[in-house]
Each structure stands twice: as structure tokens, then as C-alpha cells.
Design a protein around this motif. Structure first.
Motif, PDB file in Angstrom:
ATOM      1  N   PHE A  13      -0.490   6.218  -4.749  1.00 14.07           N
ATOM      2  CA  PHE A  13      -0.127   6.390  -3.293  1.00 14.07           C
ATOM      3  C   PHE A  13      -0.376   4.798  -2.673  1.00 14.07           C
ATOM      4  CE2 PHE A  13      -1.424   6.082   1.160  1.00 14.07           C
ATOM      5  CZ  PHE A  13      -0.657   6.595   1.741  1.00 14.07           C
ATOM      6  N   VAL A  14       0.548   4.251  -2.014  1.00 18.97           N
ATOM      7  CA  VAL A  14       0.356   3.021  -1.146  1.00 18.97           C
ATOM      8  C   VAL A  14       1.039   3.058   0.208  1.00 18.97           C
ATOM      9  CG1 VAL A  14       0.906   1.918  -3.494  1.00 18.97           C
ATOM     10  CG2 VAL A  14       2.897   2.469  -2.070  1.00 18.97           C
ATOM     11  N   MET A  77      -7.079   4.543   6.028  1.00 14.00           N
ATOM     12  CA  MET A  77      -7.001   3.328   5.189  1.00 14.00           C
ATOM     13  C   MET A  77      -8.505   2.834   4.577  1.00 14.00           C
ATOM     14  SD  MET A  77      -4.867  -0.037   5.151  1.00 14.00           S
ATOM     15  CE  MET A  77      -3.312   0.631   5.460  1.00 14.00           C
ATOM     16  N   THR A  78      -8.803   2.534   3.608  1.00 10.63           N
ATOM     17  CA  THR A  78      -9.736   1.739   3.003  1.00 10.63           C
ATOM     18  C   THR A  78      -9.402   0.592   2.331  1.00 10.63           C
ATOM     19  OG1 THR A  78      -9.853   2.693   0.844  1.00 10.63           O
ATOM     20  CG2 THR A  78     -10.751   4.011   2.796  1.00 10.63           C
ATOM     21  N   ASN A  81      -7.270   0.676  -0.648  1.00 12.64           N
ATOM     22  CA  ASN A  81      -5.746   1.052  -0.629  1.00 12.64           C
ATOM     23  C   ASN A  81      -4.951  -0.330  -0.901  1.00 12.64           C
ATOM     24  OD1 ASN A  81      -6.610   3.471   1.715  1.00 12.64           O
ATOM     25  ND2 ASN A  81      -5.800   3.973   0.076  1.00 12.64           N
ATOM     26  N   GLU A  82      -3.883   0.033  -1.791  1.00 18.40           N
ATOM     27  CA  GLU A  82      -3.042  -1.015  -2.101  1.00 18.40           C
ATOM     28  C   GLU A  82      -1.853  -1.129  -0.909  1.00 18.40           C
ATOM     29  OE1 GLU A  82      -3.080  -1.269  -6.891  1.00 18.40           O
ATOM     30  OE2 GLU A  82      -2.023   0.580  -5.918  1.00 18.40           O
ATOM     31  N   ILE A  83      -1.298  -2.308  -0.630  1.00 11.12           N
ATOM     32  CA  ILE A  83      -0.435  -2.442   0.510  1.00 11.12           C
ATOM     33  C   ILE A  83       0.730  -3.396  -0.247  1.00 11.12           C
ATOM     34  CG2 ILE A  83       0.240  -3.399   2.669  1.00 11.12           C
ATOM     35  CD1 ILE A  83      -2.599  -3.060   3.318  1.00 11.12           C
ATOM     36  N   ILE A  84       1.969  -2.873  -0.068  1.00  8.74           N
ATOM     37  CA  ILE A  84       3.074  -3.907  -0.617  1.00  8.74           C
ATOM     38  C   ILE A  84       3.660  -4.120   0.859  1.00  8.74           C
ATOM     39  CG2 ILE A  84       5.401  -3.649  -1.499  1.00  8.74           C
ATOM     40  CD1 ILE A  84       4.428  -1.196  -3.136  1.00  8.74           C
ATOM     41  N   LEU A  85       3.768  -5.528   1.149  1.00  9.33           N
ATOM     42  CA  LEU A  85       4.483  -6.258   2.279  1.00  9.33           C
ATOM     43  C   LEU A  85       5.876  -6.346   1.986  1.00  9.33           C
ATOM     44  CD1 LEU A  85       1.641  -9.163   2.863  1.00  9.33           C
ATOM     45  CD2 LEU A  85       1.817  -6.834   3.719  1.00  9.33           C
ATOM     46  N   VAL A  86       6.940  -5.751   2.833  1.00 11.25           N
ATOM     47  CA  VAL A  86       8.167  -6.174   2.999  1.00 11.25           C
ATOM     48  C   VAL A  86       8.641  -6.652   4.088  1.00 11.25           C
ATOM     49  CG1 VAL A  86       8.522  -4.243   1.424  1.00 11.25           C
ATOM     50  CG2 VAL A  86       8.803  -4.104   3.961  1.00 11.25           C
ATOM     51  N   ASP A  87       9.329  -7.996   3.896  1.00 10.55           N
ATOM     52  CA  ASP A  87      10.056  -8.717   4.944  1.00 10.55           C
ATOM     53  C   ASP A  87       8.800  -9.405   5.823  1.00 10.55           C
ATOM     54  OD1 ASP A  87      12.135  -9.899   6.249  1.00 10.55           O
ATOM     55  OD2 ASP A  87      12.128  -8.219   7.798  1.00 10.55           O
ATOM     56  N   MET A  98      -4.209  -6.022   7.807  1.00 10.01           N
ATOM     57  CA  MET A  98      -5.016  -4.526   7.908  1.00 10.01           C
ATOM     58  C   MET A  98      -6.025  -4.409   6.717  1.00 10.01           C
ATOM     59  SD  MET A  98      -1.568  -2.041   7.755  1.00 10.01           S
ATOM     60  CE  MET A  98      -2.532  -0.639   8.005  1.00 10.01           C
ATOM     61  N   ILE A  99      -6.807  -3.465   6.657  1.00 15.11           N
ATOM     62  CA  ILE A  99      -8.163  -3.430   5.918  1.00 15.11           C
ATOM     63  C   ILE A  99      -7.850  -3.406   4.507  1.00 15.11           C
ATOM     64  CG2 ILE A  99      -8.341  -0.958   5.888  1.00 15.11           C
ATOM     65  CD1 ILE A  99     -11.408  -1.238   6.046  1.00 15.11           C
TER      66      ILE A  99
END
Length: 322
Positions: A13-14, A77-78, A81-87, A98-99
Motif C-alpha cells: 500500500f502506498v 499516515m505514519t 508509509n511510502e509516498i509516490i510523488l507525481v507531477d 506530509m509525514i
């Protein structure tokens, strides 16, 4: 590139985060990435800061059944958690931090600052981030759902001003490839429904106070003008035969939002916005379109003085380039 991205996602989950006040390119890119990851057993939530303030963007979200979440709604969110940045890119003024951990970045804007992502696919020469996401499908022979193809097509159309601005051969090839997968009647409908009646007042206000110095125009559409509308009005000003470089600004609660457009190769909008707003705020972007923000809290009269200062800064930078 897709395999590299997948190999660097450690969770099933991302979060997929766009820039603040996301436009069709950001939303379609996030949606395309979300549906792509589903093929590999990875679920996700698309998140953003701000609001969706364009009628056509709201229609796109509704009719293509795209689900987005405001950052204010995400409480679970902790830091793991992994985040994918788009644009978007980490550290830019148009993206909230974000955290979670921003591990992957997919973007088409000039590199804002060097960040040690696990993987980055940043292509400033490309006109729309949606083109990059679409290429992941085509390069890996992955079936593309009709709503994804339609969203990505619309993202490309909007960010390149119907394939006339900052468009590359890559964008053109991708857009043509998307056409046979897209709902082209829906695309035409979205093109026709870009304004609300209330938006006309912002255009009227901007037209009533436009100033043109040589080939540079300045206009104020009024206080709290939506971000997408500021950009549209900045594009609109270039329709004037006398205008080749457009600056539109609007007072917000915490500052002045600026949108910049250029038709002249020798006057790079992103570079000029960065130089003009340096010291009083921040700005940047592409050669033909850019933006910025000047933090400010004060009276209406002080805001007017600041907008005059912004105008003077742009004129000074442009005059020094002549």
C-alpha cells in the motif's frame, strides 16, 4: 523504468501525492499510476492539499470515477508509509510535506532541488506528466482501461494547451497512441465545459485593470481567484496581439499567487519568475508557463503595494534581459 519503480516499493500500500490544487495533468497521472499499481497487487490512495477549483477538472473526476482524498482527511499516515510523488517534487512551494516517506518521484518540471529518492523519473523536456505515466503502460504492453486512457489524454491536452505549448514529440506520440483507447466524446465534452458563469467576473475584472508595458501584461482578476482560473486568465492574456509575456496575480489570505506565461523563447517564464520573486517569495516552472507565491499578511492597501512591487520586479528582470 516501471520495473525499477516496482522493485523499490516495499509495501503493498502506498500514497500517491500530487502538487497542491491539482490540475488534470496531476490528477490523471496519479490515477494512471494508481490503476497501474493494481496490476501488481499494490493498492493506493491519491492525496492532495488545497481544493479542486476548476469546473472541467471536477467533471473529469466525477465522470471518470477518480477517487481523491484531501490531506486533511488522511489521519492514519505514519512516517513508515511510502509516498509516490507525481507531477510534483519534494521541497517545492506548491507541495506540502506530509509525514510519510517520499520514496519515488515522477515529474516533468525542472528539478527544484537534489533529493535522494529511491527512484526518480523527472523529464523536464516532456510537456505533461501524464505522457510519462502512459508510457509505462505502452512500454510494458499493459492493458489500459478506457477511463485511464481518457484521463491521461485530457491531462496532456490541458497541460500542453491542446498540444501547442511545451509539447514534445514524445507527448505527441503518446497522445496519438492514447486516442484509440480513450472516450473521445467525453474529451470533447470536457473541453466545452471549462468555465462557470461566476468565472466571467474574474475575466471581466482582469480585463478592466490590465496594464501592458511593451510586450508584457499585468492583470489582477480579484481577491481569492481560484488557482486554475488565474492560470487560464494568464493564458487568455496572450491572445492579445500586443502581449507576448503575461503575469496575473491574485491576493490570498496568506499571500499573492502569481501565474506567468511566455510566448518568447528568449524570455523563459520559469527563470524570470524565479529571479523576479527571489527575496520576496518563490517562483519557477517551465519556459512557457510558470508560477509563484509571495507570502503576505496585511491590509488591502499593503497588498496593492506588494502587487506593484511584484510588477516592478518582473519589469526589472525583463529589462535586464533586453
Amino acid at each position: 523504468m516501471l520495473n525499477k519503480i516496482l522493485n523499490n516499493i516495499k509495501s503493498d500500500f502506498v500514497y500517491i501525492q500530487t502538487h497542491n490544487f491539482p490540475d488534470p495533468d496531476a490528477i490523471s497521472s496519479a490515477f494512471g499510476m494508481q490503476q497501474l499499481l493494481k496490476n501488481y497487487g499494490i493498492t493506493s490512495k491519491i492525496c492532495y492539499k488545497g481544493q479542486i477549483d476548476s469546473n472541467s477538472t471536477s467533471e473529469m473526476i466525477k465522470r471518470l470515477e477518480i477517487e481523491l482524498f484531501s490531506i486533511d482527511e488522511i489521519l492514519e499516515m505514519t512516517s513508515d508509509n511510502e509516498i509516490i510523488l507525481v507531477d510534483a517534487q519534494k521541497g517545492n512551494s506548491n507541495m506540502v510535506d506530509m509525514i510519510g516517506d517520499e520514496v519515488i518521484c515522477i515529474d516533468h518540471h525542472p528539478i527544484f532541488e537534489e533529493v535522494d529518492y529511491r527512484v526518480s523519473d523527472i523529464r523536464p523536456q516532456v510537456g505533461a506528466c501524464a505522457s510519462i505515466i502512459a508510457s509505462y503502460y505502452f512500454d510494458n504492453n499493459i492493458d489500459m482501461p478506457r477511463n485511464v486512457a481518457t484521463a491521461l489524454s485530457y491531462g496532456i491536452k490541458v497541460d500542453t494547451a491542446n498540444l501547442t505549448r511545451s509539447v514534445s514529440d514524445f507527448d505527441m506520440e503518446i497522445f496519438c497512441a492514447l486516442r484509440k483507447h480513450s472516450d473521445n466524446d467525453l474529451l470533447a465534452s470536457l473541453d466545452r465545459n471549462t468555465l462557470k458563469f461566476a468565472d466571467l467576473y474574474a475575466y471581466a475584472t482582469a480585463i478592466s485593470n490590465i496594464e501592458v508595458f511593451d510586450f508584457v501584461s499585468f492583470a489582477n482578476p480579484g481577491e481569492d481567484c481560484p488557482e486554475s482560473l488565474i492560470a487560464s486568465i494568464s493564458d487568455f492574456m496572450l491572445a492579445l496581439a500586443e502581449v507576448k509575456f503575461s503575469v496575473v496575480y491574485s491576493k490570498r489570505e496568506k499571500g499573492i499567487k502569481v501565474s506567468v506565461r511566455s510566448e518568447l523563447a528568449e524570455y523563459n517564464a520559469g527563470v524570470i519568475a524565479n529571479k523576479a520573486l527571489k527575496g520576496i517569495g518563490g517562483g519557477g516552472g517551465h519556459a512557457q508557463m510558470a508560477g509563484g507565491f509571495v507570502p503576505f499578511v496585511g491590509s488591502v492597501d499593503e497588498a496593492e503595494d506588494l502587487m506593484d512591487k511584484i510588477k516592478e520586479c518582473f519589469i526589472e528582470v525583463i529589462n535586464n534581459m533586453c
